[in-house]
Design a protein around this motif. Structure first.
Motif, PDB file in Angstrom:
ATOM      1  N   GLY A  11       0.796  -1.222   0.000  1.00 18.87           N
ATOM      2  CA  GLY A  11       0.000   0.000   0.000  1.00 18.87           C
ATOM      3  C   GLY A  11       0.826   1.269   0.000  1.00 18.87           C
ATOM      4  N   ILE A  12       2.161   1.129   0.212  1.00 21.09           N
ATOM      5  CA  ILE A  12       3.024   2.308   0.200  1.00 21.09           C
ATOM      6  C   ILE A  12       3.967   2.216  -0.985  1.00 21.09           C
ATOM      7  CG2 ILE A  12       4.791   3.612   1.448  1.00 21.09           C
ATOM      8  CD1 ILE A  12       3.643   2.592   4.026  1.00 21.09           C
ATOM      9  N   SER A  13       3.936   3.215  -1.830  1.00 27.13           N
ATOM     10  CA  SER A  13       4.810   3.229  -2.993  1.00 27.13           C
ATOM     11  C   SER A  13       5.759   4.414  -2.884  1.00 27.13           C
ATOM     12  CB  SER A  13       3.989   3.340  -4.280  1.00 27.13           C
ATOM     13  OG  SER A  13       3.337   4.598  -4.344  1.00 27.13           O
ATOM     14  N   LEU A  14       6.820   4.378  -3.688  1.00 26.59           N
ATOM     15  CA  LEU A  14       7.763   5.492  -3.700  1.00 26.59           C
ATOM     16  C   LEU A  14       7.067   6.781  -4.131  1.00 26.59           C
ATOM     17  CD1 LEU A  14      10.639   6.491  -3.385  1.00 26.59           C
ATOM     18  CD2 LEU A  14      11.090   5.803  -5.758  1.00 26.59           C
ATOM     19  N   LYS A  15       6.118   6.660  -5.069  1.00 30.10           N
ATOM     20  CA  LYS A  15       5.360   7.840  -5.507  1.00 30.10           C
ATOM     21  C   LYS A  15       4.578   8.451  -4.357  1.00 30.10           C
ATOM     22  CE  LYS A  15       4.229   8.195 -10.393  1.00 30.10           C
ATOM     23  NZ  LYS A  15       3.130   8.182 -11.376  1.00 30.10           N
ATOM     24  N   ASN A  16       3.944   7.585  -3.555  1.00 31.88           N
ATOM     25  CA  ASN A  16       3.170   8.098  -2.429  1.00 31.88           C
ATOM     26  C   ASN A  16       4.067   8.777  -1.393  1.00 31.88           C
ATOM     27  OD1 ASN A  16       0.740   7.243  -3.484  1.00 31.88           O
ATOM     28  ND2 ASN A  16       0.775   5.283  -2.427  1.00 31.88           N
ATOM     29  N   LEU A  17       5.269   8.205  -1.181  1.00 32.16           N
ATOM     30  CA  LEU A  17       6.207   8.809  -0.244  1.00 32.16           C
ATOM     31  C   LEU A  17       6.661  10.177  -0.741  1.00 32.16           C
ATOM     32  CD1 LEU A  17       8.404   5.715   0.728  1.00 32.16           C
ATOM     33  CD2 LEU A  17       6.752   6.903   2.176  1.00 32.16           C
ATOM     34  N   ARG A  18       6.933  10.283  -2.039  1.00 35.07           N
ATOM     35  CA  ARG A  18       7.349  11.562  -2.610  1.00 35.07           C
ATOM     36  C   ARG A  18       6.218  12.582  -2.524  1.00 35.07           C
ATOM     37  NH1 ARG A  18       8.953   9.686  -8.325  1.00 35.07           N
ATOM     38  NH2 ARG A  18       8.967  11.940  -8.737  1.00 35.07           N
ATOM     39  N   ALA A  19       4.983  12.131  -2.822  1.00 31.70           N
ATOM     40  CA  ALA A  19       3.832  13.034  -2.707  1.00 31.70           C
ATOM     41  C   ALA A  19       3.631  13.474  -1.261  1.00 31.70           C
ATOM     42  CB  ALA A  19       2.579  12.345  -3.239  1.00 31.70           C
ATOM     43  N   GLY A  21       5.955  13.818   0.911  1.00 35.42           N
ATOM     44  CA  GLY A  21       6.982  14.821   1.176  1.00 35.42           C
ATOM     45  C   GLY A  21       6.568  16.200   0.694  1.00 35.42           C
ATOM     46  N   LEU A  22       5.906  16.243  -0.463  1.00 35.67           N
ATOM     47  CA  LEU A  22       5.414  17.528  -0.974  1.00 35.67           C
ATOM     48  C   LEU A  22       4.344  18.093  -0.051  1.00 35.67           C
ATOM     49  CD1 LEU A  22       5.255  19.729  -3.138  1.00 35.67           C
ATOM     50  CD2 LEU A  22       3.612  18.295  -4.368  1.00 35.67           C
ATOM     51  N   ILE A  26       4.386  21.686   1.967  1.00 33.95           N
ATOM     52  CA  ILE A  26       3.334  22.709   1.905  1.00 33.95           C
ATOM     53  C   ILE A  26       2.924  23.142   3.310  1.00 33.95           C
ATOM     54  CG2 ILE A  26       0.930  23.120   1.252  1.00 33.95           C
ATOM     55  CD1 ILE A  26       1.418  21.325  -1.199  1.00 33.95           C
ATOM     56  N   ILE A  27       2.787  22.181   4.234  1.00 35.11           N
ATOM     57  CA  ILE A  27       2.383  22.518   5.601  1.00 35.11           C
ATOM     58  C   ILE A  27       3.463  23.332   6.310  1.00 35.11           C
ATOM     59  CG2 ILE A  27       1.864  21.538   7.866  1.00 35.11           C
ATOM     60  CD1 ILE A  27      -0.429  21.432   5.833  1.00 35.11           C
ATOM     61  N   ILE A  28       4.733  22.936   6.151  1.00 29.13           N
ATOM     62  CA  ILE A  28       5.826  23.710   6.755  1.00 29.13           C
ATOM     63  C   ILE A  28       5.839  25.126   6.192  1.00 29.13           C
ATOM     64  CG2 ILE A  28       8.341  23.892   6.940  1.00 29.13           C
ATOM     65  CD1 ILE A  28       8.453  20.838   6.917  1.00 29.13           C
ATOM     66  N   TYR A  29       5.668  25.218   4.894  1.00 30.87           N
ATOM     67  CA  TYR A  29       5.620  26.525   4.223  1.00 30.87           C
ATOM     68  C   TYR A  29       4.475  27.373   4.768  1.00 30.87           C
ATOM     69  CZ  TYR A  29       5.080  29.829   0.301  1.00 30.87           C
ATOM     70  OH  TYR A  29       4.955  30.951  -0.475  1.00 30.87           O
ATOM     71  N   LEU A  51      10.996  19.438  -1.692  1.00 34.10           N
ATOM     72  CA  LEU A  51      10.595  19.659  -3.086  1.00 34.10           C
ATOM     73  C   LEU A  51      11.509  18.877  -4.032  1.00 34.10           C
ATOM     74  CD1 LEU A  51       9.837  23.498  -3.121  1.00 34.10           C
ATOM     75  CD2 LEU A  51       8.173  21.641  -3.286  1.00 34.10           C
ATOM     76  N   ILE A  52      12.801  18.873  -3.743  1.00 35.15           N
ATOM     77  CA  ILE A  52      13.746  18.126  -4.579  1.00 35.15           C
ATOM     78  C   ILE A  52      13.456  16.635  -4.515  1.00 35.15           C
ATOM     79  CG2 ILE A  52      16.178  17.470  -4.813  1.00 35.15           C
ATOM     80  CD1 ILE A  52      16.874  20.331  -3.853  1.00 35.15           C
ATOM     81  N   SER A  53      13.177  16.131  -3.310  1.00 35.95           N
ATOM     82  CA  SER A  53      12.871  14.696  -3.178  1.00 35.95           C
ATOM     83  C   SER A  53      11.548  14.354  -3.843  1.00 35.95           C
ATOM     84  CB  SER A  53      12.849  14.309  -1.698  1.00 35.95           C
ATOM     85  OG  SER A  53      11.766  14.958  -1.026  1.00 35.95           O
ATOM     86  N   ALA A  54      10.593  15.290  -3.825  1.00 33.30           N
ATOM     87  CA  ALA A  54       9.310  15.040  -4.496  1.00 33.30           C
ATOM     88  C   ALA A  54       9.493  14.931  -5.999  1.00 33.30           C
ATOM     89  CB  ALA A  54       8.313  16.149  -4.155  1.00 33.30           C
ATOM     90  N   ALA A  55      10.316  15.805  -6.558  1.00 33.62           N
ATOM     91  CA  ALA A  55      10.586  15.735  -8.001  1.00 33.62           C
ATOM     92  C   ALA A  55      11.378  14.482  -8.331  1.00 33.62           C
ATOM     93  CB  ALA A  55      11.341  16.987  -8.447  1.00 33.62           C
TER      94      ALA A  55
END
Length: 405
Positions: A11-19, A21-22, A26-29, A51-55
């Motif tokens: 249920g956990i994918s690298l894409k979900n982890l990157r998302a 992180g984004l 946003i919350i920290i920002y 942001l770099i890890s999300a990309a």
């Protein structure tokens, strides 16, 4: 066994982890940073890393791959290549400060956020909606960071004008009032009441700072959505129209006060010297054909009449800023990219007018009137355009869905 140990939990994918992180970025920002901060602190460094890890590495390679992509992606890639080469070199030749060049490159990369992050959300309806919710939350938190000190008398940490001018504040106001009308249209009074209450938070922030363009866009959006509803379902628009008229009658003194304040500001400052600022940019470039064509590079500055003649590294229009720093060539690249995104907005309009108008407001204002195009917020708003256009295209091919998905 080694493969099993390295495998990710179900249920956990690298894409979900990157998302994820984004979303954290946003919350920290929203809580600890601000648009165009004067200095880069811990919060800004963490946001940048997230942001770099999300990309991801794949996002960086894909951004430079010219072999495929939609027209907006091609425009973004051409702009990226140009922006990372000639304006950097020109800025160094002109003797612009390294810090100034870096401070220009960061918002330039924000502008191209869709190029790096669209693949992360493409084809994922739930994640696209989650991203939209986080961006609305960002606009609401920025609004509360302006309103709460004004109400409680506490000292505000950041410049309220920077926070209130954030594109996400206007986006959240427009989307929330649009959803309020949508649920009224469907006779769901409870959800409509929730959304109108939330929409008043960014609206009050814009009125407090007297943002004439944003408040005007807010009113025009309501009017346009009413026209759309009257054309398609006149009977259903009766209740929203009745409640809107009642609300206007109840709050007429407050509406009058805000309108008079905005008109008084217009009589005092007019259009905030935007035309004179554009002329100052032309004067700064007029010394050479090459500066007109190629600009003065990242890190360039101009004495702007819009800020009392102070020397600043920005203007209040994306077009004049890019002309100053990247020349007419850069302006052509950036306008082609934004034009393609504008076409996607029209595509969204026919399937999801609420979302299209919410995105169109900050899109237009920050290109022509505000300097907020330099913020992460503007990049996040741009990111939603191709994602929701993709959803609109899929809905068009699938009959039987609601206009609001």
């Amino acid at each position: 066994m080694a493969e099993a140990a390295l495998s990710k939990p179900e249920g956990i994918s690298l894409k979900n982890l990157r998302a994820g992180g984004l979303f954290i970025a946003i919350i920290i920002y929203a809580l600890w940073s601000s648009p165009t901060p004067e200095q880069f602190g811990t919060a800004e460094i963490i946001i940048g890393l997230l942001l770099i890890s999300a990309a991801g590495i794949s996002g960086a390679f894909r951004a430079l791959d010219m072999r495929s992509g939609a027209k907006w992606e091609t425009g973004a890639k051409l702009l990226l290549i140009y922006g990372l080469t000639l304006p950097v070199l020109t800025g160094l030749i002109m003797g612009n400060s390294i810090i100034g060049i870096i401070r220009d490159l960061i918002p330039f990369l924000f502008l191209l956020l869709p190029l790096f992050l669209c693949p992360l959300f493409s084809g994922q309806n739930e994640q696209r909606k989650n991203l939209t919710i986080f961006i609305v939350a960002l606009g609401l938190i920025f609004s509360l960071r302006v309103l709460l000190p004004a109400v409680t008398g506490l000292k505000i940490v950041n410049d309220p004008f920077l926070l209130a001018n954030a594109p996400t504040v206007l986006f959240s106001a427009l989307l929330l009032i649009g959803l309020c009308g949508w649920y009224l249209y469907r006779a769901d009074l409870l959800k409509s009441a929730v959304f109108i209450a939330l929409s008043l938070i960014p609206l009050a922030t814009m009125a407090l700072i007297m943002q004439r363009a944003s408040v005007g866009i807010f009113g025009m959006t309501i009017f346009f959505l009413m026209i759309v509803g009257l054309v398609h379902r006149p009977a259903r628009v009766f209740l929203p129209l009745l409640l809107l008229t009642l609300a206007a009658f109840i709050y007429w003194p407050e509406i009058t006060n805000v309108t008079q304040s905005l008109m008084r500001k217009t009589s005092l400052v007019g259009f905030n010297m935007r035309w004179q600022e554009a002329m100052a940019v032309l004067d700064a470039l007029s010394g050479s054909f090459f500066t007109v064509l190629l600009g003065k590079g990242w890190g360039a500055s101009v004495a702007s009449p819009a800020v009392g003649g102070a020397v600043v590294n920005f203007t209040h229009s994306l077009i004049t800023t890019y002309w100053l720093k990247t020349g007419l060539v850069g302006v052509c690249f950036v306008l082609f990219y934004l034009y393609q995104l504008g076409l996607l907005l029209l595509q969204i309009l026919f399937r999801n007018p609420v979302m299209a108008l919410a995105l169109a407001g900050p899109f237009v204002i920050d290109i022509f009137l505000y300097a907020s195009f330099k913020s992460l917020d503007f990049g996040l708003v741009l990111l939603l355009i191709p994602l929701w256009a993709e959803g609109a295209e899929r809905l068009q091919k699938t009959p039987g869905y609601s206009i609001q998905e």
